[in-house]
Design a protein around this motif. Structure first.
Motif, PDB file in Angstrom:
ATOM      1  N   LYS A 128       0.828  -1.206   0.000  1.00  0.00           N
ATOM      2  CA  LYS A 128       0.000   0.000   0.000  1.00  0.00           C
ATOM      3  C   LYS A 128       0.863   1.257   0.000  1.00  0.00           C
ATOM      4  O   LYS A 128       0.622   2.206  -0.759  1.00  0.00           O
ATOM      5  N   VAL A 129       1.871   1.262   0.862  1.00  0.00           N
ATOM      6  CA  VAL A 129       2.719   2.449   0.987  1.00  0.00           C
ATOM      7  C   VAL A 129       3.574   2.649  -0.265  1.00  0.00           C
ATOM      8  O   VAL A 129       3.705   3.775  -0.766  1.00  0.00           O
ATOM      9  N   ILE A 130       4.132   1.568  -0.800  1.00  0.00           N
ATOM     10  CA  ILE A 130       4.962   1.682  -2.008  1.00  0.00           C
ATOM     11  C   ILE A 130       4.125   2.175  -3.185  1.00  0.00           C
ATOM     12  O   ILE A 130       4.561   3.034  -3.967  1.00  0.00           O
ATOM     13  N   MET A 131       2.911   1.652  -3.298  1.00  0.00           N
ATOM     14  CA  MET A 131       2.039   2.116  -4.376  1.00  0.00           C
ATOM     15  C   MET A 131       1.688   3.584  -4.189  1.00  0.00           C
ATOM     16  O   MET A 131       1.686   4.363  -5.155  1.00  0.00           O
ATOM     17  N   TYR A 132       1.390   3.968  -2.958  1.00  0.00           N
ATOM     18  CA  TYR A 132       1.056   5.366  -2.672  1.00  0.00           C
ATOM     19  C   TYR A 132       2.213   6.284  -3.050  1.00  0.00           C
ATOM     20  O   TYR A 132       2.012   7.310  -3.721  1.00  0.00           O
ATOM     21  N   LEU A 133       3.420   5.950  -2.623  1.00  0.00           N
ATOM     22  CA  LEU A 133       4.582   6.784  -2.917  1.00  0.00           C
ATOM     23  C   LEU A 133       4.832   6.882  -4.414  1.00  0.00           C
ATOM     24  O   LEU A 133       5.143   7.963  -4.939  1.00  0.00           O
ATOM     25  N   SER A 134       4.668   5.766  -5.101  1.00  0.00           N
ATOM     26  CA  SER A 134       4.866   5.763  -6.553  1.00  0.00           C
ATOM     27  C   SER A 134       3.799   6.596  -7.254  1.00  0.00           C
ATOM     28  O   SER A 134       4.094   7.357  -8.178  1.00  0.00           O
ATOM     29  N   GLU A 135       2.549   6.445  -6.805  1.00  0.00           N
ATOM     30  CA  GLU A 135       1.448   7.198  -7.407  1.00  0.00           C
ATOM     31  C   GLU A 135       1.617   8.693  -7.194  1.00  0.00           C
ATOM     32  O   GLU A 135       1.338   9.493  -8.091  1.00  0.00           O
ATOM     33  N   ARG A 136       2.100   9.075  -6.025  1.00  0.00           N
ATOM     34  CA  ARG A 136       2.304  10.481  -5.694  1.00  0.00           C
ATOM     35  C   ARG A 136       3.637  11.023  -6.246  1.00  0.00           C
ATOM     36  O   ARG A 136       3.909  12.204  -6.152  1.00  0.00           O
ATOM     37  N   GLU A 137       4.436  10.119  -6.804  1.00  0.00           N
ATOM     38  CA  GLU A 137       5.751  10.488  -7.355  1.00  0.00           C
ATOM     39  C   GLU A 137       6.635  11.131  -6.285  1.00  0.00           C
ATOM     40  O   GLU A 137       7.344  12.109  -6.525  1.00  0.00           O
ATOM     41  N   ILE A 138       6.574  10.560  -5.088  1.00  0.00           N
ATOM     42  CA  ILE A 138       7.413  11.010  -3.983  1.00  0.00           C
ATOM     43  C   ILE A 138       8.690  10.164  -3.979  1.00  0.00           C
ATOM     44  O   ILE A 138       8.617   8.935  -3.964  1.00  0.00           O
ATOM     45  N   PRO A 139       9.852  10.774  -4.017  1.00  0.00           N
ATOM     46  CA  PRO A 139      11.094   9.996  -4.034  1.00  0.00           C
ATOM     47  C   PRO A 139      11.274   9.206  -2.739  1.00  0.00           C
ATOM     48  O   PRO A 139      11.004   9.711  -1.650  1.00  0.00           O
ATOM     49  N   PRO A 144       4.886  -1.571   7.366  1.00  0.00           N
ATOM     50  CA  PRO A 144       6.020  -0.707   7.030  1.00  0.00           C
ATOM     51  C   PRO A 144       6.227   0.396   8.062  1.00  0.00           C
ATOM     52  O   PRO A 144       5.376   0.650   8.908  1.00  0.00           O
ATOM     53  N   ALA A 145       7.368   1.058   7.919  1.00  0.00           N
ATOM     54  CA  ALA A 145       7.669   2.270   8.668  1.00  0.00           C
ATOM     55  C   ALA A 145       8.472   3.171   7.737  1.00  0.00           C
ATOM     56  O   ALA A 145       9.097   2.690   6.785  1.00  0.00           O
ATOM     57  N   ILE A 146       8.416   4.458   7.992  1.00  0.00           N
ATOM     58  CA  ILE A 146       9.185   5.388   7.168  1.00  0.00           C
ATOM     59  C   ILE A 146       9.939   6.370   8.047  1.00  0.00           C
ATOM     60  O   ILE A 146       9.604   6.562   9.227  1.00  0.00           O
ATOM     61  N   ARG A 147      10.956   6.967   7.448  1.00  0.00           N
ATOM     62  CA  ARG A 147      11.619   8.119   8.064  1.00  0.00           C
ATOM     63  C   ARG A 147      11.549   9.265   7.076  1.00  0.00           C
ATOM     64  O   ARG A 147      11.938   9.114   5.911  1.00  0.00           O
ATOM     65  N   LEU A 164       1.972  11.832   5.086  1.00  0.00           N
ATOM     66  CA  LEU A 164       2.535  12.385   3.863  1.00  0.00           C
ATOM     67  C   LEU A 164       1.550  13.306   3.148  1.00  0.00           C
ATOM     68  O   LEU A 164       1.961  14.298   2.534  1.00  0.00           O
ATOM     69  N   GLU A 165       0.246  12.995   3.233  1.00  0.00           N
ATOM     70  CA  GLU A 165      -0.741  13.901   2.654  1.00  0.00           C
ATOM     71  C   GLU A 165      -0.671  15.265   3.338  1.00  0.00           C
ATOM     72  O   GLU A 165      -0.754  16.305   2.679  1.00  0.00           O
ATOM     73  N   GLU A 166      -0.508  15.255   4.646  1.00  0.00           N
ATOM     74  CA  GLU A 166      -0.401  16.518   5.379  1.00  0.00           C
ATOM     75  C   GLU A 166       0.864  17.258   4.987  1.00  0.00           C
ATOM     76  O   GLU A 166       0.859  18.495   4.864  1.00  0.00           O
ATOM     77  N   GLN A 167       1.950  16.521   4.761  1.00  0.00           N
ATOM     78  CA  GLN A 167       3.209  17.154   4.361  1.00  0.00           C
ATOM     79  C   GLN A 167       3.084  17.796   2.979  1.00  0.00           C
ATOM     80  O   GLN A 167       3.578  18.897   2.742  1.00  0.00           O
ATOM     81  N   ILE A 168       2.421  17.094   2.059  1.00  0.00           N
ATOM     82  CA  ILE A 168       2.225  17.637   0.707  1.00  0.00           C
ATOM     83  C   ILE A 168       1.366  18.885   0.765  1.00  0.00           C
ATOM     84  O   ILE A 168       1.669  19.903   0.127  1.00  0.00           O
ATOM     85  N   SER A 169       0.281  18.824   1.538  1.00  0.00           N
ATOM     86  CA  SER A 169      -0.606  19.971   1.662  1.00  0.00           C
ATOM     87  C   SER A 169       0.116  21.154   2.279  1.00  0.00           C
ATOM     88  O   SER A 169      -0.028  22.298   1.840  1.00  0.00           O
ATOM     89  N   ASP A 187      -1.730   3.282   6.909  1.00  0.00           N
ATOM     90  CA  ASP A 187      -2.668   4.409   6.902  1.00  0.00           C
ATOM     91  C   ASP A 187      -2.053   5.641   7.550  1.00  0.00           C
ATOM     92  O   ASP A 187      -2.224   6.768   7.056  1.00  0.00           O
ATOM     93  N   GLU A 188      -1.351   5.441   8.646  1.00  0.00           N
ATOM     94  CA  GLU A 188      -0.715   6.558   9.336  1.00  0.00           C
ATOM     95  C   GLU A 188       0.337   7.217   8.439  1.00  0.00           C
ATOM     96  O   GLU A 188       0.473   8.448   8.416  1.00  0.00           O
ATOM     97  N   ILE A 189       1.075   6.393   7.689  1.00  0.00           N
ATOM     98  CA  ILE A 189       2.095   6.927   6.783  1.00  0.00           C
ATOM     99  C   ILE A 189       1.466   7.768   5.680  1.00  0.00           C
ATOM    100  O   ILE A 189       1.918   8.881   5.378  1.00  0.00           O
ATOM    101  N   MET A 190       0.395   7.253   5.086  1.00  0.00           N
ATOM    102  CA  MET A 190      -0.250   7.991   4.003  1.00  0.00           C
ATOM    103  C   MET A 190      -0.875   9.283   4.505  1.00  0.00           C
ATOM    104  O   MET A 190      -0.782  10.328   3.843  1.00  0.00           O
ATOM    105  N   ASP A 191      -1.499   9.236   5.690  1.00  0.00           N
ATOM    106  CA  ASP A 191      -2.076  10.452   6.266  1.00  0.00           C
ATOM    107  C   ASP A 191      -0.980  11.486   6.534  1.00  0.00           C
ATOM    108  O   ASP A 191      -1.147  12.679   6.244  1.00  0.00           O
TER     109      ASP A 191
END
Length: 262
Positions: A23-34, A62-65, A81-86, A75-79
């Motif tokens: 889920k997270v890898i697809m989200y990052l790829s879809e959002r084109e986030i490096p 997963p976990a991210i830094r 990153l959405e806030e960071q993009i906004s 879900d927490e990761i996607m939420d």
């Protein structure tokens, strides 16, 4: 440079067999986030290693830094990153307005006025308590629309012709109502307020609106763009105060102007 390009590269701890990692890898790829991936061997229980427990005490992937922040859970990761993009987009808008104010001294006052409004918008748009209050107050708006349609239906001649808010003529009030109802549908709020027989007059009214070529020209042709750009974010964070208040204000003004002309 886009707000995504401004983001520091994300490090992702994941596994090729992990459902939630996908889920997270697809989200990052879809959002084109490096991002860079660190693969954990779950069969070797690497998720229980002390160094990883310091990253995610739940010992899960997963976990991210991101910069100095660690976030775990898909879900927490996607939420997050959405806030960071906004947030990045809001900062870019503020910087753009400040630059325009400095560059165009003759228009400086207008840019600064807009900057003041933008600052207030950014402060209020994610105020959940205000959003919930606005959603509750919208009930009165839909009661008024339903009552108006019911009254119109009972007063016009039974000719079988379609009727609108104030009679057989499609007015400015209907234009505002059409866009308002479409925006509520776009925000996923139609079921809360009028579908499934909750307010049958509104439900039938909006179906008639959707058949109008003018509505299709204004809204449906642009929906394919909106659903890819805006819908994913709206579904995650919900409607903002401004989008709801603006829609209600325009509709109310249109109804007021029409009634004033009667």
């Amino acid at each position: 440079m886009s707000e995504k390009e401004d983001m520091e590269e994300i490090r992702v701890w994941s596994s090729p067999t992990s459902y939630y990692s996908h889920k997270v890898i697809m989200y990052l790829s879809e959002r084109e986030i490096p991002f860079e991936t660190v693969l954990l061997q779950l069969g070797r229980f690497e998720q229980y290693e002390p160094w990883y427990v310091q990253i995610n005490p739940k010992c899960e992937i997963p976990a991210i830094r991101h910069e100095d922040t660690y976030v775990a859970g898909s879900d927490e990761i996607m939420d997050y990153l959405e806030e960071q993009i906004s947030s990045a987009a809001s900062k870019q808008r503020v910087l753009a307005l400040r630059k325009m104010a400095e560059t165009h001294s003759d228009l400086r006052r207008h840019y600064l006025n807009k900057l003041e409004r933008v600052t207030i918008e950014d402060r209020d748009k994610n105020d959940k308590l205000t959003v919930m209050k606005c959603l509750d107050e919208l009930e009165a708006v839909f009661v008024e629309i339903e009552d108006q349609l019911n009254e119109t239906e009972s007063t016009i001649e039974k000719t079988g012709d379609p009727y609108w808010l104030c009679g057989k003529q499609f007015t400015v009030a209907d234009v505002s109502a059409a866009i308002f109802l479409n925006r509520m549908t776009f925000l996923g709020l139609s079921k809360r307020y009028w579908t499934d027989g909750k307010r049958p007059h509104i439900e039938a009214y909006f179906k008639r609106i959707e058949e109008k070529s003018s509505f299709q020209c204004a809204c449906l042709k642009n929906f394919s763009i909106l659903k890819h750009v805006v819908v994913p974010y709206v579904k995650r964070v919900g409607p903002t105060v401004l989008s709801l208040v603006a829609a209600v204000a325009v509709l109310g003004y249109a109804l007021m102007m029409y009634n004033a002309e009667e």
